[in-house]
Write a protein that holds these residues in place. Structure first.
Motif, mmCIF file in Angstrom:
data_model
loop_
_atom_site.group_PDB
_atom_site.id
_atom_site.type_symbol
_atom_site.label_atom_id
_atom_site.label_comp_id
_atom_site.label_asym_id
_atom_site.label_seq_id
_atom_site.Cartn_x
_atom_site.Cartn_y
_atom_site.Cartn_z
ATOM 1 N N PRO A 147 34.355 52.821 37.998
ATOM 2 C CA PRO A 147 34.040 51.663 37.177
ATOM 3 C C PRO A 147 33.835 51.932 35.550
ATOM 4 O O PRO A 147 34.705 51.369 34.813
ATOM 5 C CB PRO A 147 32.561 50.892 37.470
ATOM 6 C CG PRO A 147 31.988 52.254 38.165
ATOM 7 C CD PRO A 147 32.955 52.858 38.689
ATOM 8 N N HIS A 148 33.230 52.892 35.117
ATOM 9 C CA HIS A 148 32.659 53.163 33.728
ATOM 10 C C HIS A 148 34.206 53.360 32.884
ATOM 11 O O HIS A 148 34.280 52.904 31.744
ATOM 12 C CB HIS A 148 31.838 54.113 33.444
ATOM 13 C CG HIS A 148 30.510 54.196 34.325
ATOM 14 N ND1 HIS A 148 30.001 52.707 34.754
ATOM 15 C CD2 HIS A 148 29.537 55.106 34.761
ATOM 16 C CE1 HIS A 148 29.048 53.154 35.194
ATOM 17 N NE2 HIS A 148 28.536 54.450 35.504
ATOM 18 N N GLY A 149 35.133 54.485 33.247
ATOM 19 C CA GLY A 149 36.290 54.731 32.710
ATOM 20 C C GLY A 149 37.241 53.504 32.446
ATOM 21 O O GLY A 149 37.999 53.481 31.956
ATOM 22 N N ARG A 150 37.077 52.447 33.344
ATOM 23 C CA ARG A 150 37.813 51.068 33.493
ATOM 24 C C ARG A 150 37.176 50.045 32.708
ATOM 25 O O ARG A 150 37.603 48.867 32.781
ATOM 26 C CB ARG A 150 38.004 50.865 35.027
ATOM 27 C CG ARG A 150 39.281 51.794 35.766
ATOM 28 C CD ARG A 150 39.292 51.693 37.010
ATOM 29 N NE ARG A 150 39.778 50.320 37.376
ATOM 30 C CZ ARG A 150 41.112 49.866 37.521
ATOM 31 N NH1 ARG A 150 41.948 50.663 37.318
ATOM 32 N NH2 ARG A 150 41.577 48.673 37.842
ATOM 33 N N THR A 151 36.548 50.412 31.785
ATOM 34 C CA THR A 151 35.657 49.229 30.845
ATOM 35 C C THR A 151 36.671 48.498 30.259
ATOM 36 O O THR A 151 37.653 49.217 29.744
ATOM 37 C CB THR A 151 34.667 50.006 30.037
ATOM 38 O OG1 THR A 151 33.782 50.517 30.694
ATOM 39 C CG2 THR A 151 33.914 48.813 29.106
ATOM 40 N N GLY A 152 36.591 47.231 30.448
ATOM 41 C CA GLY A 152 37.789 46.345 29.872
ATOM 42 C C GLY A 152 38.752 45.787 30.973
ATOM 43 O O GLY A 152 39.155 44.708 30.417
ATOM 44 N N VAL A 153 39.065 46.720 31.848
ATOM 45 C CA VAL A 153 40.202 46.089 32.518
ATOM 46 C C VAL A 153 39.507 45.061 33.453
ATOM 47 O O VAL A 153 40.544 43.708 33.522
ATOM 48 C CB VAL A 153 40.218 47.087 33.828
ATOM 49 C CG1 VAL A 153 41.268 46.740 34.986
ATOM 50 C CG2 VAL A 153 40.949 48.595 33.364
ATOM 51 N N TYR A 154 38.196 44.893 33.809
ATOM 52 C CA TYR A 154 38.050 43.564 34.551
ATOM 53 C C TYR A 154 37.858 42.633 33.822
ATOM 54 O O TYR A 154 38.150 41.278 34.279
ATOM 55 C CB TYR A 154 36.867 43.844 35.710
ATOM 56 C CG TYR A 154 37.103 45.068 36.570
ATOM 57 C CD1 TYR A 154 38.016 44.692 37.490
ATOM 58 C CD2 TYR A 154 36.795 46.374 36.449
ATOM 59 C CE1 TYR A 154 38.594 45.750 38.525
ATOM 60 C CE2 TYR A 154 37.236 47.347 37.459
ATOM 61 C CZ TYR A 154 38.210 47.199 38.256
ATOM 62 O OH TYR A 154 38.647 47.986 39.284
ATOM 63 N N MET A 155 37.503 42.579 32.591
ATOM 64 C CA MET A 155 37.488 41.623 31.744
ATOM 65 C C MET A 155 38.852 40.950 31.319
ATOM 66 O O MET A 155 39.192 39.755 31.367
ATOM 67 C CB MET A 155 37.059 41.881 30.476
ATOM 68 C CG MET A 155 35.272 42.319 30.355
ATOM 69 S SD MET A 155 34.634 42.801 28.896
ATOM 70 C CE MET A 155 33.857 44.430 29.396
ATOM 71 N N VAL A 156 39.773 41.708 31.246
ATOM 72 C CA VAL A 156 41.271 41.422 31.003
ATOM 73 C C VAL A 156 41.720 40.787 32.402
ATOM 74 O O VAL A 156 42.489 39.665 32.356
ATOM 75 C CB VAL A 156 42.144 42.461 30.430
ATOM 76 C CG1 VAL A 156 43.645 41.896 30.194
ATOM 77 C CG2 VAL A 156 41.842 42.710 28.999
ATOM 78 N N GLN A 157 41.264 41.364 33.274
ATOM 79 C CA GLN A 157 41.756 40.670 34.783
ATOM 80 C C GLN A 157 41.299 39.118 34.894
ATOM 81 O O GLN A 157 42.046 38.341 35.168
ATOM 82 C CB GLN A 157 41.458 41.447 35.856
ATOM 83 C CG GLN A 157 42.216 42.736 35.929
ATOM 84 C CD GLN A 157 41.831 43.432 37.490
ATOM 85 O OE1 GLN A 157 40.997 43.029 38.292
ATOM 86 N NE2 GLN A 157 42.499 44.485 37.709
ATOM 87 N N ASP A 158 39.927 38.956 34.399
ATOM 88 C CA ASP A 158 39.329 37.788 34.694
ATOM 89 C C ASP A 158 39.981 36.721 33.452
ATOM 90 O O ASP A 158 40.352 35.508 34.094
ATOM 91 C CB ASP A 158 37.868 37.913 34.176
ATOM 92 C CG ASP A 158 36.924 38.284 34.967
ATOM 93 O OD1 ASP A 158 37.450 38.556 35.988
ATOM 94 O OD2 ASP A 158 35.915 38.798 34.597
ATOM 95 N N ALA A 159 40.651 37.243 32.693
ATOM 96 C CA ALA A 159 41.204 36.268 31.523
ATOM 97 C C ALA A 159 42.606 36.103 32.146
ATOM 98 O O ALA A 159 42.955 34.890 31.943
ATOM 99 C CB ALA A 159 41.362 37.165 30.147
ATOM 100 N N LEU A 160 43.246 37.102 32.774
ATOM 101 C CA LEU A 160 44.435 36.952 33.170
ATOM 102 C C LEU A 160 44.681 35.906 34.509
ATOM 103 O O LEU A 160 45.631 35.338 34.891
ATOM 104 C CB LEU A 160 45.488 38.186 33.387
ATOM 105 C CG LEU A 160 45.651 38.867 32.187
ATOM 106 C CD1 LEU A 160 46.261 40.347 32.401
ATOM 107 C CD2 LEU A 160 46.501 37.994 31.294
ATOM 108 N N ARG A 161 43.540 36.183 35.106
ATOM 109 C CA ARG A 161 43.315 34.949 36.470
ATOM 110 C C ARG A 161 43.263 33.702 35.920
ATOM 111 O O ARG A 161 43.903 32.741 36.625
ATOM 112 C CB ARG A 161 42.208 35.395 37.234
ATOM 113 C CG ARG A 161 42.392 35.990 38.429
ATOM 114 C CD ARG A 161 41.286 36.182 39.482
ATOM 115 N NE ARG A 161 40.109 36.938 38.679
ATOM 116 C CZ ARG A 161 40.030 38.215 38.817
ATOM 117 N NH1 ARG A 161 41.108 38.974 39.407
ATOM 118 N NH2 ARG A 161 39.004 38.872 38.261
ATOM 119 N N LEU A 162 43.041 33.199 34.777
ATOM 120 C CA LEU A 162 42.896 32.022 34.129
ATOM 121 C C LEU A 162 44.498 31.487 33.693
ATOM 122 O O LEU A 162 44.668 30.507 33.811
ATOM 123 C CB LEU A 162 41.891 31.690 33.068
ATOM 124 C CG LEU A 162 40.418 31.896 33.687
ATOM 125 C CD1 LEU A 162 39.508 32.073 32.338
ATOM 126 C CD2 LEU A 162 40.163 30.615 34.583
#
Ligand SMILES: C[S@@+](CC[C@H](N)C(=O)[O-])C[C@H]1O[C@@H](n2cnc3c(N)ncnc32)[C@H](O)[C@@H]1O
Length: 416
Positions: free
Chosen positions: A167-182
């Motif tokens: 998780p730590h080194g992927r900081t930011g990935v899941y926020m952008v994934q959340d945005a793109l799901r919308l």
């Protein structure tokens, strides 16, 4: 059990086989990495005690466009190692690319299996001495089920190489994934989703964590397949050290190496005697957790593991017959990379850690060629005036220092 998300995942790897590869590049370079590197399998899975003349049967489950399959098949071919490498994946588009790569290299030791790894139990395939599953488990509906499927075809005494996201080194990935799901819901056609994602990336606010994340760059330099895989993937999850260790323990597996071992050691990160005393009280797993939390840059975890009852005893580097081998370089190049202060600097995604080596390290490493034994190297250096005792101490310190960074290992014995 497959589900609707899994069907979207399958569609993704047909539209954007991963990673993006052009088979013509095989004429220019071999892509190498962990897991799946022959010398690492010999050492971290078999403890450098399984003869090189014994056939090695390997499986790359979720082999994608073939990076690991091609690497190991080529390394085995180069070293005349008997056995086979089975590529297995669901994706037709990936199969075509991986096969074209093998053709350019004229590799004849690869078996192709287009199917789901979840169908391995009862498939009649295997058993395999080495199973590689790189970047796949974290996409499955049930990673534990995936791991069970893999262990069902693991030969007694064999081992597994895995990579999962961290998780730590992927900081930011899941926020952008959340945005793109919308903005680009998974049900839309892949090309449309990709277009939306590219537009979003052009306008990503300066404060967005992904813009500040420099620990991986596949979404920037990996082409459409890289961008899609990281930002539009219908399912991926990241594992902390603790979570990953629990997944493995539940599957009856023991880790023989976290790659590279030094990453998982907090001591070089906190050079303070008081803190050292506290670190010493921690279990090995807690130390690894601490290193992960402190470094903050791990975007994947790579491990070699075996069944709990098959953990290898690593060959003794002090034995005269032991043959040291340098991973991915020559002994001479490694010797040349030693700084005047006797250290080698390892760069772990921006984290620069000095590894201290003894003064004789350069002379020793220059003699390491994957053929010479420790005894033979000792004899060469004795002729140059390095006493047996001094050699033994320096050799051990050199080996231990570079084994921790996964650069210097021991080779599989040549004789049966
Ligand atoms: C991120 S790619 C990794 C490819 C390759 N292992 C690598 O590291 O370069 C994930 C791969 O897993 C495959 N995959 C996903 N689910 C699978 C399943 N149930 N059975 C077989 N392959 C699967 C996909 O088709 C895709 O090629």
């Amino acid at each position: 059990m497959s589900d609707a998300t899994d069907a979207q995942l399958a569609a993704q790897y047909e539209a954007y086989p991963y990673p993006r590869r052009d088979p013509r590049d095989e004429a220019k370079r071999l892509i190498v990495g962990s897991p799946g590197y022959l010398y690492e399998i010999d050492y971290w899975i078999f403890g450098a005690s399984r003869s090189a003349s014994r056939p090695l049967h390997a499986l790359f489950a979720g082999g994608g466009t073939g990076d690991g399959t091609i690497m190991l098949a080529q390394q085995m071919a180069r070293e005349n190692r008997p056995g086979s490498v089975t590529w297995l994946d669901r994706s037709t588009a990936s199969l075509r690319i991986a096969q074209a790569r093998a053709e350019v290299r004229k590799l004849t030791n690869i078996v192709w299996e287009q199917r789901s790894l979840l169908d391995l139990p009862g498939s009649g395939l295997g058993p395999f001495d080495y199973i590689d599953c790189c970047g796949v488990l974290h996409h499955l509906p049930d990673p534990a089920e995936g791991l069970r499927a893999l262990t069902s075809v693991l030969a007694p005494g064999g081992g597994i190489g895995l990579m999962v996201y961290a998780p730590h080194g992927r900081t930011g990935v899941y926020m952008v994934q959340d945005a793109l799901r919308l903005l680009a819901p998974p049900g839309e056609p892949p090309t449309e989703r990709l277009d939306t994602a590219k537009r979003v990336m052009r306008h990503l606010p300066q404060t967005n964590w992904l813009r500040h994340n420099r620990f991986f760059d596949d979404h920037i330099n990996g082409g459409d397949a890289g961008l899609y895989d990281i930002l539009l993937n219908p399912r991926d999850r990241a594992y902390t050290v603790r979570e990953f260790a629990a997944l493995l323990a539940d599957a009856g597996l023991s880790v023989t190496c976290w790659v590279e071992p030094i990453r998982y050691d907090p001591v070089p990160l906190l050079p303070d005697p008081r803190l050292r005393a506290r670190i010493d009280l921690l279990s090995p797993l807690q130390k690894a957790e601490l290193a992960e939390a402190l470094a903050g840059n791990m975007s994947v975890h790579i491990v070699y593991c075996t069944r709990q009852e098959d953990v290898p005893v690593l060959a003794d580097p002090e034995r005269d017959e032991a043959v040291p081998v340098v991973r991915d370089a020559t002994g001479e190049t490694l010797a040349r990379s030693i700084n005047p202060d006797g250290t080698i600097i390892v760069n772990l995604e921006g984290l620069r850690i000095p590894v201290a080596l003894p003064p004789q390290a350069a002379a020793i490493l220059s003699q390491v060629n994957g053929q010479r034994s420790v005894g033979e190297i000792a004899a060469i250096l004795a002729a140059r005036g390095i006493k047996e005792d001094a050699f033994r101490r320096a050799w051990l310190a050199t080996f231990r220092g570079l084994q921790r960074v996964n650069r210097l290992l021991l080779a599989a014995p040549r004789s049966a």
